[in-house]
Scaffold this motif. Structure first.
Motif, PDB file in Angstrom:
ATOM      1  N   ARG A 193     -26.872 -32.640  10.975  1.00  0.00           N
ATOM      2  CA  ARG A 193     -27.717 -32.537   9.765  1.00  0.00           C
ATOM      3  C   ARG A 193     -26.829 -32.234   8.566  1.00  0.00           C
ATOM      4  NH1 ARG A 193     -32.006 -28.597  12.422  1.00  0.00           N
ATOM      5  NH2 ARG A 193     -33.484 -30.078  13.311  1.00  0.00           N
ATOM      6  N   CYS A 194     -25.894 -31.324   8.754  1.00  0.00           N
ATOM      7  CA  CYS A 194     -25.029 -30.912   7.653  1.00  0.00           C
ATOM      8  C   CYS A 194     -24.125 -32.075   7.221  1.00  0.00           C
ATOM      9  CB  CYS A 194     -24.197 -29.709   8.105  1.00  0.00           C
ATOM     10  SG  CYS A 194     -23.325 -28.925   6.769  1.00  0.00           S
ATOM     11  N   PHE A 195     -23.623 -32.826   8.199  1.00  0.00           N
ATOM     12  CA  PHE A 195     -22.761 -33.968   7.889  1.00  0.00           C
ATOM     13  C   PHE A 195     -23.548 -35.025   7.104  1.00  0.00           C
ATOM     14  CE2 PHE A 195     -20.618 -37.992   9.064  1.00  0.00           C
ATOM     15  CZ  PHE A 195     -19.368 -37.704   8.563  1.00  0.00           C
ATOM     16  N   ILE A 196     -24.778 -35.277   7.532  1.00  0.00           N
ATOM     17  CA  ILE A 196     -25.609 -36.277   6.839  1.00  0.00           C
ATOM     18  C   ILE A 196     -25.884 -35.813   5.405  1.00  0.00           C
ATOM     19  CG2 ILE A 196     -27.877 -37.420   6.794  1.00  0.00           C
ATOM     20  CD1 ILE A 196     -27.845 -37.263   9.886  1.00  0.00           C
ATOM     21  N   ALA A 197     -26.233 -34.520   5.265  1.00  0.00           N
ATOM     22  CA  ALA A 197     -26.503 -33.989   3.918  1.00  0.00           C
ATOM     23  C   ALA A 197     -25.256 -34.139   3.049  1.00  0.00           C
ATOM     24  CB  ALA A 197     -26.919 -32.525   4.005  1.00  0.00           C
ATOM     25  N   ASN A 198     -24.109 -33.933   3.652  1.00  0.00           N
ATOM     26  CA  ASN A 198     -22.842 -33.995   2.910  1.00  0.00           C
ATOM     27  C   ASN A 198     -22.507 -35.428   2.474  1.00  0.00           C
ATOM     28  OD1 ASN A 198     -20.480 -33.058   1.807  1.00  0.00           O
ATOM     29  ND2 ASN A 198     -19.352 -33.040   3.728  1.00  0.00           N
ATOM     30  N   ILE A 199     -22.576 -36.367   3.428  1.00  0.00           N
ATOM     31  CA  ILE A 199     -22.158 -37.721   3.068  1.00  0.00           C
ATOM     32  C   ILE A 199     -23.173 -38.461   2.189  1.00  0.00           C
ATOM     33  CG2 ILE A 199     -20.443 -38.226   4.881  1.00  0.00           C
ATOM     34  CD1 ILE A 199     -23.274 -39.774   5.885  1.00  0.00           C
ATOM     35  N   THR A 200     -24.393 -37.946   2.120  1.00  0.00           N
ATOM     36  CA  THR A 200     -25.348 -38.560   1.198  1.00  0.00           C
ATOM     37  C   THR A 200     -25.287 -37.869  -0.162  1.00  0.00           C
ATOM     38  OG1 THR A 200     -27.080 -37.145   2.146  1.00  0.00           O
ATOM     39  CG2 THR A 200     -26.971 -39.417   2.955  1.00  0.00           C
ATOM     40  N   GLY A 201     -24.278 -37.015  -0.335  1.00  0.00           N
ATOM     41  CA  GLY A 201     -24.030 -36.403  -1.634  1.00  0.00           C
ATOM     42  C   GLY A 201     -24.943 -35.231  -1.943  1.00  0.00           C
ATOM     43  N   ASN A 202     -25.540 -34.629  -0.931  1.00  0.00           N
ATOM     44  CA  ASN A 202     -26.506 -33.576  -1.178  1.00  0.00           C
ATOM     45  C   ASN A 202     -25.979 -32.161  -0.932  1.00  0.00           C
ATOM     46  OD1 ASN A 202     -28.927 -35.084  -2.014  1.00  0.00           O
ATOM     47  ND2 ASN A 202     -28.669 -36.050  -0.013  1.00  0.00           N
ATOM     48  N   LEU A 203     -24.683 -32.045  -0.668  1.00  0.00           N
ATOM     49  CA  LEU A 203     -24.119 -30.694  -0.521  1.00  0.00           C
ATOM     50  C   LEU A 203     -23.065 -30.435  -1.591  1.00  0.00           C
ATOM     51  CD1 LEU A 203     -23.530 -29.741   3.238  1.00  0.00           C
ATOM     52  CD2 LEU A 203     -25.421 -29.137   1.752  1.00  0.00           C
ATOM     53  N   ASP A 204     -22.997 -31.343  -2.575  1.00  0.00           N
ATOM     54  CA  ASP A 204     -21.958 -31.172  -3.597  1.00  0.00           C
ATOM     55  C   ASP A 204     -22.221 -29.934  -4.439  1.00  0.00           C
ATOM     56  OD1 ASP A 204     -20.790 -33.459  -2.684  1.00  0.00           O
ATOM     57  OD2 ASP A 204     -21.816 -34.753  -4.139  1.00  0.00           O
TER      58      ASP A 204
END
Ligand code: GDP
Length: 284
Positions: free
Chosen positions: A273-284
């Motif tokens: 979940r965290c990886f997906i959030a990150n690569i979709t630009g949502n953890l910047d």
């Protein structure tokens, strides 16, 4: 990538007395991250960072060049991703639509991730597990032979779209191959393809065709190892090392870290979940 300021580091979290509490029970889908954090350290590591747990069993002579972990988010980032995957009135997580052709696919405004794998690899189970914080979401499964195989689109709030691609197998009809190929080749907002491989079986001939397709289209993709609860630790470690070596030596577009998961123990699900959030630009 994850903001450096947010990297609290797992250790710091793990030192807090609450986290070191003796609460120990099997994972259930309704268990919140706050409850997970109460698990004893070893169980917590196995659940949140399965590769870290495996690394402890590597032979000392494995060599300094072997890096199993690259994406290593803090618990704080994992918690932020968790909120993205939690359905609320303000964060709607819904099945959007299905399509058999790319021109029937929904809008392109959000970043997209897709899941591909051969039938029975555990794809529906994984998507259901990722959506366990949005229990209303129905992950459609159409397994009956002759049933139309479709791409299913899910909207995750304002953040991204997740696409469940039809499972492939040795009897995949030609129009199905065309549909998957066309989608992978033409979908402009596709940020990452998750290619599922059964950790018990390893990379099969069919998986190799999918890998070649991702390579040919120069797609950024990630290999996910499913059903890790089914193997002994020794077998799993052997598979992880073999597949990691394959990724390092035979691929260009594959992210150089594997994502081992189990939908039975829930191991690796929070990290994905965290990886997906990150690569979709949502953890910047
Ligand atoms: P799909 O065809 O790729 O969508 O696969 P499914 O999600 O339907 O799973 C195929 C079979 O594998 C089902 O019997 C699942 O219960 C089982 N399965 C899926 N994920 C796991 C897992 O993580 N561990 C175990 N032990 N079984 C799993």
């Amino acid at each position: 990538m994850v903001a450096p300021g947010l990297r609290l580091g797992a250790e710091r979290f793990l030192e807090t007395p609450a986290v070191l509490g003796r609460l120990s029970r099997p994972y259930s889908m309704s268990q919140t991250l706050a409850e997970v954090l109460q698990l004893p350290k070893k169980q917590l590591t196995k659940l949140l960072y399965p590769l870290q747990e495996l690394e402890r069993h590597l032979a000392p002579d494995t060599g300094p060049d072997l890096h199993l972990r690259i994406f290593d988010p803090s618990l704080e980032d994992i918690a932020r991703a968790e909120s993205i995957f939690t359905a609320t009135v303000r964060n709607r997580i819904d099945y959007l639509s299905s399509a058999v052709r790319i021109d029937h696919a929904p809008d392109l405004s959000r970043p997209e991730v897709c899941f591909i794998g051969r039938s029975n690899v555990g794809k529906s189970s994984l998507i259901k597990a990722l959506f366990s914080l949005a229990p209303e979401v129905e992950v459609r499964v159409s397994k009956k032979p002759g049933h139309t195989k479709k791409m299913n689109f899910f909207k995750v709030g304002k953040y991204f779209t997740l696409v469940d691609m039809p499972g492939y197998g040795y009897r995949a009809p030609e129009d199905f191959v065309d549909m998957v190929e066309t989608y992978l080749k033409e979908r402009r907002n596709l940020k990452r393809t998750f290619l599922l491989v059964d950790s018990v079986v390893g990379i099969t001939k069919t998986d190799n065709i999918a890998i070649e397709m991702c390579e040919e289209f120069a797609l950024p993709y990630v290999m996910v190892l499913t059903k890790i609860d089914k193997s002994s630790k020794g077998h799993l470690l052997k598979q992880v090392l073999e597949i990691q070596k394959f990724v390092n030596t035979h691929t260009q577009g594959c992210f150089p870290q594997l994502f081992p998961v189990s939908t039975v123990t829930f191991s690796g699900i929070h990290l994905m979940r965290c990886f997906i959030a990150n690569i979709t630009g949502n953890l910047d």
